[in-house]
Design a protein around this motif. Sequence first.
Motif, PDB file in Angstrom:
ATOM      1  N   ILE A 140      98.380  23.837 -57.266  1.00 28.52           N
ATOM      2  CA  ILE A 140      98.456  25.000 -58.154  1.00 28.52           C
ATOM      3  C   ILE A 140      99.799  25.050 -58.873  1.00 28.52           C
ATOM      4  O   ILE A 140      99.864  25.302 -60.084  1.00 28.52           O
ATOM      5  CB  ILE A 140      98.201  26.293 -57.351  1.00 28.52           C
ATOM      6  CG1 ILE A 140      96.747  26.329 -56.875  1.00 28.52           C
ATOM      7  CG2 ILE A 140      98.524  27.526 -58.179  1.00 28.52           C
ATOM      8  CD1 ILE A 140      96.454  27.410 -55.861  1.00 28.52           C
ATOM      9  N   VAL A 141     100.884  24.789 -58.152  1.00 25.84           N
ATOM     10  CA  VAL A 141     102.218  24.825 -58.763  1.00 25.84           C
ATOM     11  C   VAL A 141     102.354  23.738 -59.821  1.00 25.84           C
ATOM     12  O   VAL A 141     102.891  23.981 -60.913  1.00 25.84           O
ATOM     13  CB  VAL A 141     103.311  24.703 -57.679  1.00 25.84           C
ATOM     14  CG1 VAL A 141     104.670  24.440 -58.290  1.00 25.84           C
ATOM     15  CG2 VAL A 141     103.348  25.950 -56.824  1.00 25.84           C
ATOM     16  N   GLU A 190      99.985  22.399 -61.617  1.00 19.45           N
ATOM     17  CA  GLU A 190      99.212  22.797 -62.790  1.00 19.45           C
ATOM     18  C   GLU A 190      99.906  23.913 -63.573  1.00 19.45           C
ATOM     19  O   GLU A 190      99.907  23.901 -64.804  1.00 19.45           O
ATOM     20  CB  GLU A 190      97.813  23.230 -62.383  1.00 19.45           C
ATOM     21  CG  GLU A 190      96.928  22.063 -62.008  1.00 19.45           C
ATOM     22  CD  GLU A 190      95.498  22.470 -61.730  1.00 19.45           C
ATOM     23  OE1 GLU A 190      95.228  23.674 -61.561  1.00 19.45           O
ATOM     24  OE2 GLU A 190      94.648  21.575 -61.692  1.00 19.45           O
ATOM     25  N   LEU A 191     100.502  24.876 -62.878  1.00 20.87           N
ATOM     26  CA  LEU A 191     101.196  25.959 -63.576  1.00 20.87           C
ATOM     27  C   LEU A 191     102.417  25.455 -64.342  1.00 20.87           C
ATOM     28  O   LEU A 191     102.682  25.902 -65.466  1.00 20.87           O
ATOM     29  CB  LEU A 191     101.605  27.049 -62.588  1.00 20.87           C
ATOM     30  CG  LEU A 191     100.462  27.899 -62.033  1.00 20.87           C
ATOM     31  CD1 LEU A 191     100.983  28.852 -60.970  1.00 20.87           C
ATOM     32  CD2 LEU A 191      99.767  28.656 -63.147  1.00 20.87           C
ATOM     33  N   ILE A 216     101.054  23.833 -67.430  1.00 20.18           N
ATOM     34  CA  ILE A 216     100.637  24.812 -68.436  1.00 20.18           C
ATOM     35  C   ILE A 216     101.860  25.363 -69.170  1.00 20.18           C
ATOM     36  O   ILE A 216     101.853  25.505 -70.399  1.00 20.18           O
ATOM     37  CB  ILE A 216      99.816  25.940 -67.776  1.00 20.18           C
ATOM     38  CG1 ILE A 216      98.463  25.396 -67.317  1.00 20.18           C
ATOM     39  CG2 ILE A 216      99.633  27.117 -68.729  1.00 20.18           C
ATOM     40  CD1 ILE A 216      97.697  26.331 -66.409  1.00 20.18           C
ATOM     41  N   GLY A 217     102.910  25.652 -68.415  1.00 23.91           N
ATOM     42  CA  GLY A 217     104.139  26.128 -69.043  1.00 23.91           C
ATOM     43  C   GLY A 217     104.750  25.097 -69.976  1.00 23.91           C
ATOM     44  O   GLY A 217     105.180  25.421 -71.090  1.00 23.91           O
TER      45      GLY A 217
END
Length: 63
Positions: A9-10, A12-13, A16-17
Motif C-alpha cells: 500500500i505504501v 502504491e501511495l 501515486i504521489g
Amino acid sequence: MNKGMIAAIVIELVGIGATGIGIGIELATSADFGMVVTTSGSCLIAMGGVIWGKFICINRKKD
C-alpha cells in the motif's frame, strides 16, 4: 494487516504521489524531468500491485 500488505500500500501511495507531481511538473514547465517522475511513479504503482497480487493474495488463499 501484515507488513507485506502495508508495504504494498505504501509503495502504491508513493507512486501515486510521484505520478501526480510528475504531471504537475510537466504541465508547469514542459520539462523532460516531469516525464521521468511520472514514469517512475507508474513503475512504483505497478510494483505495489505485483507485491499485492503475487505474494499477498497467494498467502491469503492458503489460510
